[in-house]
Design a protein around this motif. Structure first.
Motif, PDB file in Angstrom:
ATOM      1  N   PRO A   1      -0.611  -8.223 -16.096  1.00 16.77           N
ATOM      2  CA  PRO A   1      -0.791  -6.770 -16.031  1.00 16.77           C
ATOM      3  C   PRO A   1      -1.473  -6.281 -14.758  1.00 16.77           C
ATOM      4  O   PRO A   1      -1.051  -5.282 -14.168  1.00 16.77           O
ATOM      5  CB  PRO A   1      -1.624  -6.464 -17.274  1.00 16.77           C
ATOM      6  N   ARG A   2      -2.527  -6.975 -14.297  1.00 15.65           N
ATOM      7  CA  ARG A   2      -3.233  -6.490 -13.126  1.00 15.65           C
ATOM      8  C   ARG A   2      -2.451  -6.720 -11.835  1.00 15.65           C
ATOM      9  O   ARG A   2      -2.769  -6.128 -10.806  1.00 15.65           O
ATOM     10  CB  ARG A   2      -4.626  -7.124 -13.020  1.00 15.65           C
ATOM     11  N   ASP A   3      -1.426  -7.571 -11.881  1.00 11.33           N
ATOM     12  CA  ASP A   3      -0.633  -7.827 -10.669  1.00 11.33           C
ATOM     13  C   ASP A   3       0.045  -6.561 -10.149  1.00 11.33           C
ATOM     14  O   ASP A   3       0.252  -6.415  -8.942  1.00 11.33           O
ATOM     15  CB  ASP A   3       0.446  -8.888 -10.941  1.00 11.33           C
ATOM     16  N   TYR A   4       0.397  -5.655 -11.061  1.00  8.68           N
ATOM     17  CA  TYR A   4       1.116  -4.459 -10.637  1.00  8.68           C
ATOM     18  C   TYR A   4       0.281  -3.580  -9.712  1.00  8.68           C
ATOM     19  O   TYR A   4       0.814  -2.856  -8.878  1.00  8.68           O
ATOM     20  CB  TYR A   4       1.580  -3.657 -11.856  1.00  8.68           C
ATOM     21  N   LEU A   5      -1.056  -3.636  -9.865  1.00 12.97           N
ATOM     22  CA  LEU A   5      -1.926  -2.833  -9.018  1.00 12.97           C
ATOM     23  C   LEU A   5      -1.893  -3.284  -7.566  1.00 12.97           C
ATOM     24  O   LEU A   5      -2.219  -2.509  -6.666  1.00 12.97           O
ATOM     25  CB  LEU A   5      -3.365  -2.886  -9.546  1.00 12.97           C
ATOM     26  N   ALA A   6      -1.498  -4.533  -7.342  1.00 15.63           N
ATOM     27  CA  ALA A   6      -1.472  -5.071  -5.983  1.00 15.63           C
ATOM     28  C   ALA A   6      -0.132  -4.836  -5.284  1.00 15.63           C
ATOM     29  O   ALA A   6       0.015  -5.184  -4.108  1.00 15.63           O
ATOM     30  CB  ALA A   6      -1.788  -6.564  -6.011  1.00 15.63           C
TER      31      ALA A   6
ATOM     32  N   THR B   1       3.034  -2.786  -3.569  1.00 16.91           N
ATOM     33  CA  THR B   1       3.339  -1.550  -2.851  1.00 16.91           C
ATOM     34  C   THR B   1       4.286  -0.695  -3.688  1.00 16.91           C
ATOM     35  O   THR B   1       4.867  -1.160  -4.675  1.00 16.91           O
ATOM     36  CB  THR B   1       3.999  -1.851  -1.497  1.00 16.91           C
ATOM     37  N   ASP B   2       4.477   0.540  -3.246  1.00 16.79           N
ATOM     38  CA  ASP B   2       5.353   1.435  -3.991  1.00 16.79           C
ATOM     39  C   ASP B   2       6.774   0.886  -4.087  1.00 16.79           C
ATOM     40  O   ASP B   2       7.401   0.939  -5.154  1.00 16.79           O
ATOM     41  CB  ASP B   2       5.392   2.813  -3.317  1.00 16.79           C
ATOM     42  N   LEU B   3       7.306   0.371  -2.984  1.00 13.88           N
ATOM     43  CA  LEU B   3       8.680  -0.129  -3.036  1.00 13.88           C
ATOM     44  C   LEU B   3       8.776  -1.444  -3.805  1.00 13.88           C
ATOM     45  O   LEU B   3       9.827  -1.750  -4.371  1.00 13.88           O
ATOM     46  CB  LEU B   3       9.254  -0.285  -1.625  1.00 13.88           C
ATOM     47  N   GLN B   4       7.705  -2.218  -3.855  1.00 10.23           N
ATOM     48  CA  GLN B   4       7.715  -3.389  -4.734  1.00 10.23           C
ATOM     49  C   GLN B   4       7.766  -2.949  -6.199  1.00 10.23           C
ATOM     50  O   GLN B   4       8.479  -3.543  -7.014  1.00 10.23           O
ATOM     51  CB  GLN B   4       6.476  -4.257  -4.485  1.00 10.23           C
ATOM     52  N   VAL B   5       7.017  -1.913  -6.535  1.00  8.36           N
ATOM     53  CA  VAL B   5       7.078  -1.352  -7.889  1.00  8.36           C
ATOM     54  C   VAL B   5       8.499  -0.867  -8.189  1.00  8.36           C
ATOM     55  O   VAL B   5       9.034  -1.101  -9.280  1.00  8.36           O
ATOM     56  CB  VAL B   5       6.061  -0.206  -8.053  1.00  8.36           C
ATOM     57  N   ALA B   6       9.122  -0.215  -7.203  1.00  7.04           N
ATOM     58  CA  ALA B   6      10.510   0.234  -7.385  1.00  7.04           C
ATOM     59  C   ALA B   6      11.423  -0.952  -7.669  1.00  7.04           C
ATOM     60  O   ALA B   6      12.293  -0.882  -8.549  1.00  7.04           O
ATOM     61  CB  ALA B   6      10.978   0.985  -6.138  1.00  7.04           C
TER      62      ALA B   6
END
Length: 364
Positions: A228-233, A235-240
Motif C-alpha cells: 500500500p505505501r509503495d503507491y506514495l512513492a 510519480t503521476d505517470l507511474q500511477v497512470a
C-alpha cells in the motif's frame, strides 16, 4: 410511508402541474425518460426526460452535460421495473479511458438500428454505493433491474449499446453474468498514447489517475505486487500506468471467463487506422446487421469526423497529431515510465495486448 415520501419527492422535483407530469408507469415505458439516478435509501429510481436529440448532443449523460432545468420523476424501483417494456438487446463498451469509447457509442446512434448511451450516471451510483458499503436492497437485484431500465429501446428493433464510465469496470463481470446474451467490447489506448493523454491534461489528468487508482484499490482490482505505501512513492505517470495495467488484467480475466464469443478487445489505434473494419466486426459481435451503405455513412459521419467533446471537425489525422504533440512534449517522462511499466507487467503476468482481439473475430 415510503409511498408518501416518494410522491412528495416527485412533487418537489417536478414543478409542472400534476396533469402534465406523466404517470410513473408511462414514464417507465418510455425510453425518453432516462433511468438517471438510483437512491438506495429509498430504493427509488430518478427518471429524467432526455429525448433522443438530447442524447445525441450530450457528451455524457451526466449533470455536467445535461440541461439544468430537467426535472426528475422519482419512482420506486419495483414500480419502474413492472412498467418497463420488453428489454432490447443490450451490449457494452467497457474501456480504460482516453481511447475513443465515446466515439464508438456515438457511432451506434442510428435510428431503427441502435442507440448508444454515454456514461449513464445511474451505474456510477451503483459503484459508489458498493464502495461505501451502505445498507440497502440486494445489490445484484438492483443491478439487474437497472440493466432492464437501461435496455428500453427508443424504437422497435433497436439495440442499446451502453458505454459506462470506466469507474464502474468492477461491475463488468456481474453485468455480463446477469445478461448472458450481452456482448462486450473492451476498448483501450496503447500505453504510450494513454500516458500522453494524461500528461497533456496537466494537473487535472494527473489528479484523475490518482482518483482512478483509489477506486481500483477499493474494488480490489490491483494485484501488481505493490504494498500500500509503495503507491506514495510513484510519480503521476507511474500511477497512470498502474491503473492501465490493472484494467488490462481485468480485461484478460473477462475474456477468459466469458469467452471470445462474447467479449472482444480493441485498441484505439487499430480502431482509427481502419474504422470500417472495426465497425464491421463490432456490429458482427453485437449481432447487428450492417450493410455497406450504412457502414459508409457511419465512418464518414460525425462520430468519426467531429470531436466527441467539443463538436468541432476532428478526424483521424487530427487525433494522431494531438497524440504525437503530447508524446513529444513529455517524451522523456513517458519513455521512462514505459520501460518501468513493461517490467511491472512482465513480473505480474499482465499482457500489454490483451487476448480476444476484435481483429480475430470472423466476419464471413
Amino acid at each position: 410511508m415510503i409511498r408518501r415520501t416518494l410522491n412528495a419527492m416527485a412533487r418537489q422535483t417536478d414543478p409542472r402541474p400534476p396533469s402534465m407530469v406523466p404517470a410513473a408507469r408511462d414514464a417507465a415505458r418510455d425510453a425518453t425518460w432516462l433511468a438517471h439516478r438510483y437512491d438506495p435509501a429509498h430504493d427509488a429510481v430518478h427518471l429524467l426526460p432526455v429525448p433522443r436529440a438530447l442524447h445525441r448532443r450530450a457528451v455524457f449523460l451526466t449533470k455536467e452535460y445535461l440541461p439544468d432545468d430537467l426535472q426528475p420523476l422519482v419512482v420506486r424501483r419495483r414500480a419502474a421495473l413492472a412498467a418497463a417494456p420488453p428489454a432490447a438487446p443490450l451490449h457494452f463498451v467497457f474501456h480504460s479511458a482516453f481511447c475513443c469509447s465515446t466515439l464508438v457509442a456515438r457511432a451506434f446512434d442510428r435510428p431503427g438500428w441502435a442507440m448508444g448511451l454515454k456514461e449513464p450516471t445511474i451505474l456510477n451510483d451503483l459503484i459508489g454505493w458498493r464502495r461505501r458499503g451502505e445498507p440497502g436492497p440486494d445489490m445484484a437485484s438492483v443491478l439487474d433491474d437497472v440493466l432492464t431500465l437501461l435496455a428500453r429501446p427508443f424504437a422497435p428493433g433497436e439495440a442499446v449499446i451502453v458505454k459506462p464510465s470506466n469507474a464502474i469496470n468492477a461491475l463488468a463481470a456481474p453485468i455480463l453474468a446477469l445478461r448472458p446474451d450481452a456482448r462486450a467490447l473492451l476498448l483501450y489506448a496503447p500505453l504510450r498514447t494513454y500516458l500522453g493523454s494524461i500528461a497533456k491534461k496537466g494537473i487535472d489528468g494527473r489528479l484523475w489517475v490518482r482518483t482512478l487508482l483509489l477506486g481500483l484499490l477499493d474494488d480490489q482490482l490491483v494485484d501488481l505486487g505493490f504494498a500500500p505505501r509503495d503507491y506514495l512513492a510513484l510519480t503521476d505517470l507511474q500511477v497512470a500506468a498502474v491503473g492501465w495495467l490493472a484494467q488490462h488484467a481485468l480485461f484478460a480475466q473477462l475474456v477468459a471467463r466469458f469467452g471470445a464469443d462474447r467479449v472482444r478487445t480493441l485498441d484505439s489505434a487499430r480502431l482509427m487506422d481502419d474504422p470500417a473494419d472495426a465497425m464491421r466486426r463490432l456490429s458482427r459481435l453485437f449481432g447487428l446487421p450492417l450493410d455497406a451503405d450504412a457502414l459508409a455513412e457511419i465512418v464518414t459521419g460525425p462520430a468519426f469526423t467531429r470531436h466527441s467533446k467539443v463538436d468541432a471537425e476532428f478526424g483521424s489525422a487530427d487525433r494522431a497529431q494531438e497524440h504525437a504533440d503530447a508524446a513529444d512534449t513529455h517524451a522523456d517522462e513517458i519513455a521512462k515510465v514505459l520501460v518501468w511499466a513493461q517490467a511491472v507487467a512482465k513480473t505480474a503476468g499482465v499482457a500489454l495486448d490483451p487476448p480476444g482481439a476484435l481483429a480475430d473475430l470472423p466476419i464471413g
